[in-house]
Design a protein around this motif. Structure first.
Motif, PDB file in Angstrom:
ATOM      1  N   SER A  13     -18.790   9.845 -15.871  1.00 41.87           N
ATOM      2  CA  SER A  13     -18.240  11.187 -15.994  1.00 41.87           C
ATOM      3  C   SER A  13     -18.959  12.163 -15.076  1.00 41.87           C
ATOM      4  O   SER A  13     -20.151  12.021 -14.808  1.00 41.87           O
ATOM      5  CB  SER A  13     -18.351  11.678 -17.442  1.00 41.87           C
ATOM      6  OG  SER A  13     -17.638  10.831 -18.321  1.00 41.87           O
ATOM      7  N   TRP A  15     -19.926  16.219 -14.324  1.00 38.57           N
ATOM      8  CA  TRP A  15     -20.155  17.551 -14.869  1.00 38.57           C
ATOM      9  C   TRP A  15     -20.210  18.486 -13.667  1.00 38.57           C
ATOM     10  O   TRP A  15     -21.107  18.407 -12.836  1.00 38.57           O
ATOM     11  CB  TRP A  15     -21.456  17.533 -15.642  1.00 38.57           C
ATOM     12  CG  TRP A  15     -22.064  18.835 -16.062  1.00 38.57           C
ATOM     13  CD1 TRP A  15     -21.598  20.105 -15.843  1.00 38.57           C
ATOM     14  CD2 TRP A  15     -23.295  18.974 -16.786  1.00 38.57           C
ATOM     15  NE1 TRP A  15     -22.458  21.023 -16.387  1.00 38.57           N
ATOM     16  CE2 TRP A  15     -23.504  20.371 -16.964  1.00 38.57           C
ATOM     17  CE3 TRP A  15     -24.233  18.079 -17.284  1.00 38.57           C
ATOM     18  CZ2 TRP A  15     -24.618  20.867 -17.626  1.00 38.57           C
ATOM     19  CZ3 TRP A  15     -25.340  18.573 -17.936  1.00 38.57           C
ATOM     20  CH2 TRP A  15     -25.523  19.950 -18.120  1.00 38.57           C
ATOM     21  N   TRP A  43     -23.669  10.451 -16.821  1.00 36.67           N
ATOM     22  CA  TRP A  43     -23.127  11.715 -16.319  1.00 36.67           C
ATOM     23  C   TRP A  43     -23.909  12.125 -15.070  1.00 36.67           C
ATOM     24  O   TRP A  43     -25.111  11.904 -14.989  1.00 36.67           O
ATOM     25  CB  TRP A  43     -23.276  12.823 -17.362  1.00 36.67           C
ATOM     26  CG  TRP A  43     -22.352  12.697 -18.540  1.00 36.67           C
ATOM     27  CD1 TRP A  43     -22.462  11.824 -19.582  1.00 36.67           C
ATOM     28  CD2 TRP A  43     -21.192  13.471 -18.783  1.00 36.67           C
ATOM     29  NE1 TRP A  43     -21.434  12.008 -20.469  1.00 36.67           N
ATOM     30  CE2 TRP A  43     -20.632  13.020 -20.004  1.00 36.67           C
ATOM     31  CE3 TRP A  43     -20.555  14.514 -18.107  1.00 36.67           C
ATOM     32  CZ2 TRP A  43     -19.484  13.572 -20.556  1.00 36.67           C
ATOM     33  CZ3 TRP A  43     -19.409  15.073 -18.652  1.00 36.67           C
ATOM     34  CH2 TRP A  43     -18.877  14.598 -19.857  1.00 36.67           C
TER      35      TRP A  43
END
Length: 468
Positions: A13, A15, A43
């Motif tokens: 993912s 950010w 992340w």
């Protein structure tokens, strides 16, 4: 067009953070770096700017350094720890249409978008609603291709996510606004309504979350002395280091619609209600920080620690003990202890923050940090003399600015929203100042506010004269 500087991460993912300032790199990026050091690299951060601002050169250099930089962490005792931060994996070059920023924001792997655009970057009125008559908002609504605000870029990103079915996303406000997630949601909803995009409004009802959060870490502006300290440590390949204090806090409401990093493993507090934490921080730390900077400038001091004279400390302690304690309901934070800790942090000469930096954007800071306490105390039937001292300091600060007598150039992105030239050209400039609705909001019409402030200004002026 440049391509983003990318180091392919072994994560699932992204950010995205909007605003490549020092605070983000000392706070949010540092927390994720701490999580990476524990072995959790699921992340990674992407970083970009909305405006072609003063931080653009920093962003460009950070791109050359593949997102890697040094964080100088200074303890209250002056001990220094140098940490290499590698959590930023994508540095997004700025372009006039923000095409690359929007592309990253709309990527299905982007699950979290945070931002630090300063308090004035939300263009909210005294009542908490979006100022649709602000020139920047009017300009952007008239020419949507010329994006200048967080709302403009978020609408572009969210429209693209809707069109491509990229999935839900959390919008995380990291600025010093009370109820900052709610503020962002209100402003964004009203912006979308002004744009007239009903489909996007309906999608946002179920596809975004906007948790409130509270952030805290003193991060002074970098200078040549920081660069020299790195060289003394044998660090010669970093042109964009950041210095900060050792203390750090982040409290967030646990409302992430598309998942989140496990930041609780590195000290982030996830709570159901952030309000008690943010109210204490905004009214104690942020308001005091501004008051000290205004007082210091009036006393001819350069930095915050140099401004903490016994009189200034007394003003801050009285403000918290007499007014903040009365205005806030009992909560989980002991305000006297918090005040003591805050003043101790501000007095750290090795985390030297300038009065010029802290006093910038004071219009929004006055409105967000100080006026709520004034209003509550008046509603309680008391004259908030200790809080009026802070307002008096800013009046005298802006009076000096009007006379060209400040020791530095004052910077405020909202300077055009208040007619200061007119205010300080008036024979009774204090009355014009106190009764400016663009500055004081509803407080401008309070029956005794002007004369209450006048009395306190006289007292503060006398005290300052005796101090010089």
């Amino acid at each position: 067009m440049q391509t983003p500087t990318l180091v392919t991460p072994s994560v699932h993912s992204t950010w995205l953070h909007l605003g490549a300032g020092a605070f983000h790199r000392a706070h949010q990026s540092w927390y994720l770096n701490q999580l990476h050091k524990l072995g959790d690299t699921r992340w990674s951060l992407a970083l970009g700017n909305i405006r072609n601002s003063s931080s653009q050169a920093t962003l460009d250099q950070l791109g050359h350094q593949q997102g890697v930089y040094t964080l100088e962490v200074i303890s209250p005792d002056g001990d220094i720890d140098y940490q290499t931060i590698t959590s930023i994996k994508t540095v997004i070059p700025w372009d006039t249409k923000l095409a690359q920023l929007i592309h990253v924001g709309a990527d299905p792997e982007t699950k979290l978008i945070s931002f630090t655009v300063t308090e004035g970057g939300y263009f909210l009125k005294d009542d908490g609603h979006l100022d649709l008559e602000h020139p920047v908002i009017v300009q952007e609504l008239t020419d949507p291709s010329n994006i200048a605000t967080v709302y403009g870029v978020l609408v572009a990103i969210l429209r693209e996510r809707l069109a491509t079915q990229a999935g839900p996303v959390t919008l995380l406000n990291c600025d010093n606004l009370r109820h900052n997630g709610d503020c962002l949601r209100t402003g964004l909803n009203e912006y979308i309504a002004a744009v007239g995009d009903k489909a996007l409004a309906a999608w946002c009802d179920t596809a975004i979350s906007t948790p409130n959060s509270m952030v805290d870490r003193i991060t002074p502006k970098s200078d040549d002395a920081l660069q020299q300290r790195l060289v003394d440590q044998g660090i010669n390949n970093d042109q964009v280091p950041v210095a900060c204090e050792a203390f750090s806090q982040w409290v967030i409401e646990d409302d992430f619609i598309a998942g989140r990093p496990e930041l609780e493993r590195v000290g982030v507090e996830f709570v159901e209600d952030v309000i008690p934490f943010e109210e204490a921080k905004i009214r104690v730390l942020n308001a005091s920080h501004s008051g000290i900077a205004w007082a210091g400038a009036l006393l001819g001091a350069h930095a915050i620690d140099e401004s903490l004279t016994p009189q200034v400390r007394e003003w801050i302690r009285d403000y918290i003990a007499q007014d903040v304690s009365a205005a806030l309901p009992k909560g989980p934070i002991n305000l006297d202890d918090y005040c003591t800790t805050t003043l101790h942090r501000f007095s750290n000469a090795k985390v030297r923050d300038t009065n010029q930096r802290v006093s910038s954007d004071s219009i929004a800071k006055l409105q967000q940090f100080i006026l709520p306490t004034l209003k509550t105390r008046y509603q309680q039937g008391d004259v908030p003399k200790a809080t009026l001292v802070l307002v008096a300091l800013w009046y005298l600060f802006m009076q000096r600015r009007a006379a060209g007598m400040l020791p530095f150039e004052y910077q405020d992105r909202a300077i055009g929203s208040v007619p200061f030239d007119h205010i300080f050209a008036e024979q009774d400039s204090l009355k014009a100042f106190a009764q400016s609705s663009s500055l004081m909001g509803s407080l401008a019409e309070h029956p005794t506010f002007t004369e209450d402030l006048r009395d306190v200004v006289k007292q503060v002026e006398k005290t300052l004269e005796e101090s010089l």
